[in-house]
Design an enzyme around this catalytic site. Structure first.
Site, PDB file in Angstrom:
ATOM      1  N   GLU A  43     -18.032  27.820  -4.953  1.00 36.76           N
ATOM      2  CA  GLU A  43     -19.019  27.733  -3.877  1.00 36.76           C
ATOM      3  C   GLU A  43     -18.522  26.773  -2.798  1.00 36.76           C
ATOM      4  OE1 GLU A  43     -23.764  26.582  -3.346  1.00 36.76           O
ATOM      5  OE2 GLU A  43     -22.682  25.940  -5.140  1.00 36.76           O
ATOM      6  N   LYS A 111     -26.833  32.986   0.208  1.00 38.06           N
ATOM      7  CA  LYS A 111     -27.573  32.382  -0.903  1.00 38.06           C
ATOM      8  C   LYS A 111     -29.075  32.495  -0.683  1.00 38.06           C
ATOM      9  CE  LYS A 111     -27.416  28.123  -3.686  1.00 38.06           C
ATOM     10  NZ  LYS A 111     -26.760  26.789  -3.762  1.00 38.06           N
ATOM     11  N   CYS A 145     -24.703  29.737  -7.448  1.00 32.85           N
ATOM     12  CA  CYS A 145     -25.179  28.494  -8.057  1.00 32.85           C
ATOM     13  C   CYS A 145     -26.660  28.545  -8.458  1.00 32.85           C
ATOM     14  CB  CYS A 145     -24.876  27.334  -7.110  1.00 32.85           C
ATOM     15  SG  CYS A 145     -24.768  25.715  -7.925  1.00 32.85           S
TER      16      CYS A 145
END
Length: 260
Positions: A43, A111, A145
């Site tokens: 990431e 995200k 994540c």
């Protein structure tokens, strides 16, 4: 037929995109020499969480990091994925991209769930599109994540036909057991491979846990890194998913009428 995947578990220099690009190049080339067909970077692998400087260091979708990933994918005939700091019309995103062996971008996923403990919501906009993409004729999914803490979001991708979940992360060391346990749970409950890349090292505020990992659809850990920089290699046979899903048919036995 197996696919050889290389997870590049690396330290990220805080807010130094060119330094991080240059340190990734020899690792990618090493992974290629080891036979990798798919290469996974962490990431925000060029910037880390230097969010307050994204106005300076984030880049558009055709910026230098994208050009590098595209060129390396085409040069070495591999698929390369990882998330970067994206700048678009004055907004900033944490965006996962993938480039196929011809250098075509096959994924742009922003995200969806912003992590308040690292102040993402103060600097970033969330995405609203799913992360499904096709890898060697296999439908897979990519998320970032904190997204993995939302099982309904992962299941959404699997209901669309994904056979594997790719995860890129900067997961802090104090919660690395959460990382492992959540990923194993996502594999078991979705009868899916999980291929997850975490960073190592530290920035000004956090120490990161590593333990990049590959998990099969039964929840077995088939490869796992430690907490230092390394390249984790693993052969994955995506065709195993169908047999396992037929053996315990959870997708056929769902009761969505009860899940409202």
């Amino acid at each position: 037929m197996t696919t050889t995947i290389a997870i590049i578990q690396m330290h990220i220099e805080f807010g130094k995109p060119e330094t991080n690009r240059q340190q990734a190049i020899p690792r990618i080339k090493e992974a290629v020499l080891e036979g990798a067909e798919v290469i996974v970077l962490p990431e925000l692998w060029t910037t880390g969480y230097d969010l307050s400087r994204f106005d300076e260091i984030a880049e558009p979708i055709d910026g230098p990091t994208h050009q590098l990933m595209r060129d390396l994918a085409r040069q070495h005939h591999v698929t390369i994925t990882g998330s970067i700091a994206e700048k678009d019309q004055g907004h900033f995103y944490n965006t996962l991209v993938a480039y196929d062996p011809e250098g075509h971008r096959i994924l742009k996923y922003r995200k969806a769930h912003l992590f308040r403990l690292m102040n993402e919501e103060k600097f970033l906009h969330s995405g609203n599109q799913k992360g499904n993409f096709t890898l060697n004729d296999t439908l897979v999914a990519g998320v970032i994540c904190y997204d993995i803490r939302f099982p309904e979001w992962i299941r959404t991708h699997m209901l669309n036909g994904a056979r594997a979940l790719f995860v890129v992360a900067e997961w802090p060391k104090p919660r690395v057991e959460h990382w492992r346990n959540i990923l194993i749970s996502r594999a078991i409950e979705n009868q899916s491979f999980v291929i997850a890349c975490n960073r190592v090292g530290a920035d000004e505020n956090n120490e990161f846990g590593g333990h990049s990992i590959v998990i099969d659809p039964w929840g077995n850990v088939v490869a796992e890194a430690g907490n230092n920089e390394e390249i984790l290699l693993c052969d994955v046979d995506f065709t195993r998913v169908e047999a396992i899903r037929e053996q315990i048919p959870i997708f056929q036995d769902r009761r969505p009428d009860l899940y409202e």
